[in-house]
Design an enzyme around this catalytic site. Sequence first.
Site, short mmCIF file in Angstrom:
data_model
loop_
_atom_site.label_atom_id
_atom_site.label_comp_id
_atom_site.label_asym_id
_atom_site.label_seq_id
_atom_site.Cartn_x
_atom_site.Cartn_y
_atom_site.Cartn_z
N LYS A 154 0.84 -1.19 0.00
CA LYS A 154 0.00 0.00 0.00
C LYS A 154 0.88 1.25 0.00
O LYS A 154 1.71 1.45 0.89
CB LYS A 154 -0.91 0.01 1.23
CG LYS A 154 -2.00 -1.05 1.22
CD LYS A 154 -3.08 -0.74 0.20
CE LYS A 154 -4.27 -1.69 0.33
NZ LYS A 154 -5.35 -1.36 -0.63
N LYS A 250 -13.82 -6.58 -8.09
CA LYS A 250 -14.23 -6.79 -6.70
C LYS A 250 -15.75 -6.91 -6.66
O LYS A 250 -16.46 -6.05 -7.20
CB LYS A 250 -13.79 -5.61 -5.81
CG LYS A 250 -12.30 -5.48 -5.63
CD LYS A 250 -11.98 -4.28 -4.74
CE LYS A 250 -10.50 -4.13 -4.49
NZ LYS A 250 -10.19 -2.90 -3.69
#
Length: 331
Positions: A154, A250
């Site tokens: 991240k 997703k």
Amino acid sequence: MVNPAAPRLDIAIERWPIAGQFTISRGAKTEAIVVVAQLSQGGLRGRGECVPYPRYGESAEGVAETLRGIADRVAAGLSRTDLQREMPPGAARNALDCAFWDLEAKRSGKRVHELAGLPSPRPLTTAFTISLGTPDAMAEAARRASGRPLLKVKLGADGDPARIAAVRAAAPAAQLIVDANEGWAAETLGANLAACAAAGVTLIEQPLPAEADDALRDIPRPVPICADESAHDRASLAALVGKYDAVNIKLDKTGGLTEALAMDAEARRLGLFTMAGCMVATSLSMAPAMLVGQTARVVDLDGPLLLARDRADGLVYEGSLVHPSSPVLWG
């Protein structure tokens, strides 16, 4: 009017503690808040789980209220096919769509992959996420996970070149993918892409805000770029061509497995390779996404690994190898 042959819909909001803290460019959280839809019929139950996405104005209470608002339609005989027209893409439809698939499997005595005309799912290697932090903190987290074959890093803040260099030094053998969560700007894009290329990163997710991603058309891409927040369902795909090389599918964005499978096929038709992604959630969210992962080049279904505990009968993880679900859990 209630159809006595139709299932009953029940909704629950659940909170699952995260092991430590999960941090991305938009903030940190210490628990996963999920909404579970359960369809009950004739002693059988079908379940689906979703994670409301604040980025799109969703909340657990709002999603639960949306699902309660359609319960009468379900009781009157609303089908999974009807659902695609009656509800927009998003977390609420995901939970109910996956519950329909699970109940269909229980009623038929077949697995969901059979109902969908798919081959038997195989175990998949999933990424493991390194949260955003200081270079030293991220290096330490990467060092602890350095035995895993695929790490998702991240980024999305000032100083990202130092972060990715530190992670690479701490995990020299791991394949690295980066998720900037819309945290970069056009002015810093070139330097951040160069730093990722130097670190041997193989994929970068959503470097720019969705509303500013046209800049990706005008800059060399030394690392393939994957759309996440810019990609929702099939209707969003055509606009991605020329800006992105891949798309992260997703279920909480597509509104369930039904649209996710269709989106997967359409993305590949358009020349975009696919990634199967997730929110931080339990195995009940990951189980249907495992079917999307079967054709994906990159799999990121580590949600349960980031929790302090998973639900009973959850997916089996052997290191980074995740096995398909048992029918006791889903499908």
